[in-house]
Design a protein around this motif. Structure first.
Motif, mmCIF file in Angstrom:
data_model
loop_
_atom_site.group_PDB
_atom_site.id
_atom_site.type_symbol
_atom_site.label_atom_id
_atom_site.label_comp_id
_atom_site.label_asym_id
_atom_site.label_seq_id
_atom_site.Cartn_x
_atom_site.Cartn_y
_atom_site.Cartn_z
ATOM 1 N N ALA A 17 50.978 40.036 40.829
ATOM 2 C CA ALA A 17 50.583 40.554 39.514
ATOM 3 C C ALA A 17 49.119 40.996 39.531
ATOM 4 C CB ALA A 17 50.804 39.488 38.446
ATOM 5 N N ILE A 18 48.267 40.165 40.148
ATOM 6 C CA ILE A 18 46.845 40.519 40.242
ATOM 7 C C ILE A 18 46.659 41.802 41.051
ATOM 8 C CG2 ILE A 18 44.615 39.795 41.200
ATOM 9 C CD1 ILE A 18 45.430 36.902 40.551
ATOM 10 N N LEU A 19 47.381 41.911 42.178
ATOM 11 C CA LEU A 19 47.293 43.110 43.027
ATOM 12 C C LEU A 19 47.672 44.360 42.236
ATOM 13 C CD1 LEU A 19 48.860 41.761 46.352
ATOM 14 C CD2 LEU A 19 46.472 42.346 45.979
ATOM 15 N N LEU A 20 48.775 44.275 41.502
ATOM 16 C CA LEU A 20 49.249 45.435 40.745
ATOM 17 C C LEU A 20 48.305 45.789 39.597
ATOM 18 C CD1 LEU A 20 53.082 44.634 40.603
ATOM 19 C CD2 LEU A 20 51.946 46.368 42.003
ATOM 20 N N ILE A 21 47.845 44.785 38.900
ATOM 21 C CA ILE A 21 46.925 45.040 37.774
ATOM 22 C C ILE A 21 45.645 45.698 38.283
ATOM 23 C CG2 ILE A 21 45.440 43.916 36.055
ATOM 24 C CD1 ILE A 21 47.704 41.811 35.733
ATOM 25 N N LYS A 22 45.088 45.156 39.375
ATOM 26 C CA LYS A 22 43.856 45.727 39.926
ATOM 27 C C LYS A 22 44.084 47.155 40.428
ATOM 28 C CE LYS A 22 40.972 41.803 41.221
ATOM 29 N NZ LYS A 22 39.767 42.365 40.620
ATOM 30 N N TYR A 26 42.061 50.083 38.549
ATOM 31 C CA TYR A 26 40.869 50.354 39.367
ATOM 32 C C TYR A 26 40.238 51.668 38.927
ATOM 33 C CZ TYR A 26 37.873 50.291 43.495
ATOM 34 O OH TYR A 26 36.790 50.257 44.344
ATOM 35 N N PRO A 27 38.921 51.716 38.787
ATOM 36 C CA PRO A 27 38.257 52.928 38.261
ATOM 37 C C PRO A 27 38.070 54.035 39.286
ATOM 38 C CG PRO A 27 36.621 51.229 38.711
ATOM 39 C CD PRO A 27 37.963 50.599 38.997
ATOM 40 N N PHE A 28 39.198 54.503 39.858
ATOM 41 C CA PHE A 28 39.107 55.674 40.727
ATOM 42 C C PHE A 28 38.625 56.867 39.906
ATOM 43 C CE2 PHE A 28 42.508 53.359 43.126
ATOM 44 C CZ PHE A 28 41.833 53.252 44.329
ATOM 45 N N ALA A 326 50.169 52.854 48.486
ATOM 46 C CA ALA A 326 49.779 51.824 49.463
ATOM 47 C C ALA A 326 48.279 51.879 49.738
ATOM 48 C CB ALA A 326 50.566 52.004 50.758
ATOM 49 N N ASN A 327 47.723 53.092 49.830
ATOM 50 C CA ASN A 327 46.284 53.240 50.056
ATOM 51 C C ASN A 327 45.484 52.729 48.863
ATOM 52 O OD1 ASN A 327 47.868 55.471 51.491
ATOM 53 N ND2 ASN A 327 45.940 55.541 52.594
ATOM 54 N N ARG A 328 45.962 53.095 47.655
ATOM 55 C CA ARG A 328 45.265 52.652 46.446
ATOM 56 C C ARG A 328 45.314 51.132 46.327
ATOM 57 N NH1 ARG A 328 48.588 56.421 43.963
ATOM 58 N NH2 ARG A 328 49.347 54.879 42.446
ATOM 59 N N ALA A 330 45.374 48.926 48.771
ATOM 60 C CA ALA A 330 44.426 48.311 49.704
ATOM 61 C C ALA A 330 42.987 48.520 49.262
ATOM 62 C CB ALA A 330 44.635 48.886 51.102
ATOM 63 N N ILE A 331 42.655 49.735 48.782
ATOM 64 C CA ILE A 331 41.277 50.036 48.368
ATOM 65 C C ILE A 331 40.873 49.194 47.163
ATOM 66 C CG2 ILE A 331 39.777 51.839 47.408
ATOM 67 C CD1 ILE A 331 41.439 53.851 49.107
ATOM 68 N N SER A 332 41.774 49.060 46.210
ATOM 69 C CA SER A 332 41.437 48.361 44.966
ATOM 70 C C SER A 332 41.547 46.843 45.086
ATOM 71 C CB SER A 332 42.337 48.858 43.827
ATOM 72 O OG SER A 332 43.701 48.749 44.164
ATOM 73 N N ASN A 333 42.047 46.362 46.214
ATOM 74 C CA ASN A 333 42.191 44.910 46.401
ATOM 75 C C ASN A 333 41.576 44.452 47.731
ATOM 76 O OD1 ASN A 333 44.078 43.773 44.117
ATOM 77 N ND2 ASN A 333 44.964 45.746 44.728
ATOM 78 N N GLN A 334 40.367 44.902 47.970
ATOM 79 C CA GLN A 334 39.709 44.546 49.217
ATOM 80 C C GLN A 334 39.402 43.053 49.299
ATOM 81 O OE1 GLN A 334 36.506 47.210 50.466
ATOM 82 N NE2 GLN A 334 37.388 48.859 49.238
ATOM 83 N N TRP A 335 39.394 42.382 48.169
ATOM 84 C CA TRP A 335 39.175 40.936 48.169
ATOM 85 C C TRP A 335 40.240 40.208 48.984
ATOM 86 C CZ3 TRP A 335 42.971 37.767 45.942
ATOM 87 C CH2 TRP A 335 43.965 38.450 45.219
ATOM 88 N N LEU A 336 41.408 40.835 49.094
ATOM 89 C CA LEU A 336 42.504 40.229 49.845
ATOM 90 C C LEU A 336 42.927 41.075 51.041
ATOM 91 C CD1 LEU A 336 44.636 37.933 49.992
ATOM 92 C CD2 LEU A 336 46.122 39.372 48.568
#
Length: 510
Positions: A17-22, A26-28, A326-328, A330-336
């Motif tokens: 859920a956190i991955l999807l929300i982020k 994400y402010p692309f 998939a790219n978005r 990974a970029i928006s969830n670099q914390w993981l």
């Protein structure tokens, strides 16, 4: 056990859920999705012929500066003077170190810091591929194209210094790198003068003559000259980024204009490895070449660690919104997912160069005989330093790779740190974006890291706002022709480049 499994499932659901929300929040950067008609360009045959004539002059730089053939550079200076009389008559112009050229168009407000446009007149050799003779036009000192027989590489459609105009293109060594930019700047300045447009701030052009071999006698001395005069520039514009045609960056369905806000550092080391020489019939257990091979293996296997610098993160923020899910993610969830993102980027040569200081084994020398063991083997390794790594880091890395062996390490060429990163929230950068919209309105623009070296690096002593960008839209094949065979630029690109630079010159203070 059941409670444990439920807890694990709950954690997984929460993480997803956190991955999807982020990802979805994400402010692309948002880009205009509607297609805007591109500006119509007008062919200027006179401008094309002036450019073509400049390509015909073989201003080749290679090897030792002290053994340059400077005669073509003298011819080139005279050719510019003859081709652009208005520029010479209406600017303050002079030479630096004989062949470096500087032009200054005076502005109306001397309190404003000037802007500077760079280019270089030298080109790399056309190559020594299999050659054949063709009848081609070659340049003569009196600036007349006369029939002659000259050698032409098999892979060139026209002779490297023919300046041929055909198929909607202008062919020849330097068409893209970098006479196209030089001549477009001279055309733009001519148009400014013809239209009697007086800029608010001074406009400078500076052309080096040895960029391809380090720029030590050209750009470096011009920059030092500016520094001695106490000049500070509000913007410096040089080569570097390009407009990559749709598909040029995997996963992005748009033209992408990459604006170099920084460039990598440089260190080349010649490593001499000592061992036992002798006859190959009685070889030692470990030869010098075997030891060198171990060191080279270490250098390639244990490379500098990858990292996502602030500039590259800015690059992802600008283009990430146009990339697949998939790219978005990974970029928006670099914390993981940073390690996954880095792993994927490292698999491609181009993107790998954006995330690490690269290692390239380029030269090697050992015995000259098939049955002779050399007591010393030398090879060259070239590093391109990412911002975040220092020259000291690279030296330590080499020391680690050579540990346990008898070696001598000598740094060759121009060792330098990675450049400073120029800001994107200033007028100097915003004018680039506006200029791109003028000629290629549908291109996605983004700051970028220039992985190759440019003359721009030398001008850090006179400006904090240095940008590396050439406003031409090219395919992968055209990009590969730079420093290779069959180099050309389309007439459309050349005409639009003139318009782009004229736009920046006229609109910098409007």
């Amino acid at each position: 056990m059941k409670k444990f499994l439920l807890a694990i499932a709950a954690i997984i659901i929460i993480v997803v859920a956190i991955l999807l929300i982020k990802t979805f929040t994400y402010p692309f950067k948002k880009h205009n999705e509607s297609i805007v008609p591109e500006t119509k360009w007008v062919k200027n045959d006179s401008a094309i012929q002036r450019f073509s004539g400049g390509i015909k002059i073989p201003t080749v730089s290679a090897g030792d500066l002290d053994v340059f053939d400077y005669a073509p550079f003298g011819q080139f200076k005279e050719y510019l003077k003859k081709s652009y009389p208005l520029v010479y008559q209406n600017t303050e112009n002079y030479e630096v170190n004989t062949y470096g050229l500087v032009f200054k168009l005076k502005g109306s407000n001397p309190k404003l810091e000037p802007i500077l446009f760079l280019s270089h007149m030298d080109v790399v050799p056309p190559g020594d591929a299999d050659i054949k003779n063709k009848d081609q036009n070659v340049f003569r000192p009196n600036d007349k194209a006369l029939p002659a027989v000259t050698k032409v590489a098999e892979d060139w459609d026209f002779a490297p210094f023919s300046g041929a105009v055909a198929n909607g293109r202008i062919y020849g060594r330097g068409a893209i790198d970098m006479k196209g930019m030089l001549f477009s700047l001279m055309e733009s300045l001519t148009n400014m003068i013809k239209s009697k447009t007086v800029p608010q701030r001074d406009i400078y052009l500076a052309f080096g003559f040895d960029e391809e071999v380090g720029g030590r006698k050209g750009a470096k001395q011009i920059a030092e000259h500016f520094k001695e005069k106490g000049l500070k520039f509000d913007a410096v514009y040089d080569e570097g980024g390009l407009i990559l045609q749709k598909g040029g960056i995997k996963g992005i369905d748009a033209d992408v204009a990459v604006i170099g806000c920084a460039e990598k550092g440089f260190l080349s080391a010649k490593i001499k490895v000592k061992g036992l020489g002798g006859h190959s019939s009685m070889p030692p257990i470990e030869s010098a070449i075997g030891k060198a091979a171990i060191i080279m293996q270490r250098l390639e296997k244990d490379q500098m660690k990858p990292m996502i610098t602030p500039l590259i993160n800015d690059f992802f923020n600008n283009i990430g919104g146009t990339m697949p899910f998939a790219n978005r993610l990974a970029i928006s969830n670099q914390w993981l997912l940073k390690s996954v993102l880095l792993s994927q980027l490292a698999k491609n040569n181009s993107t790998n160069a954006m995330i690490r200081s690269t290692t390239a084994l380029t030269m090697m020398k050992g015995s000259d005989g098939t049955n002779v063991l050399s007591p010393e083997v030398e090879f060259v390794v070239n590093f391109r330093l990412l911002s975040g790594n220092s020259v000291k880091d690279i030296r330590d890395h080499i020391a680690k790779a050579t540990k346990g062996f008898d070696v001598e390490v000598e740094e060759i060429d121009n060792t330098r740190e990675a450049s400073a990163v120029s800001p994107t929230n200033v007028k100097a950068f915003q004018l680039i974006q506006q200029g791109i919209k003028e000629v290629y309105p549908n291109a996605v623009t983004t700051p970028y890291l220039t992985v190759a070296g440019t003359d721009a690096y030398k001008y850090q002593v006179v400006s904090k706002n240095i940008y590396r960008f050439m406003p031409i839209k090219i395919t992968d094949a055209e990009k590969q022709s730079i420093h290779s065979t069959n180099e050309y630029i389309s007439i459309e690109n050349y005409m639009k480049m003139i318009h782009y630079f004229e736009f920046i010159m006229k609109n910098y203070d409007r």
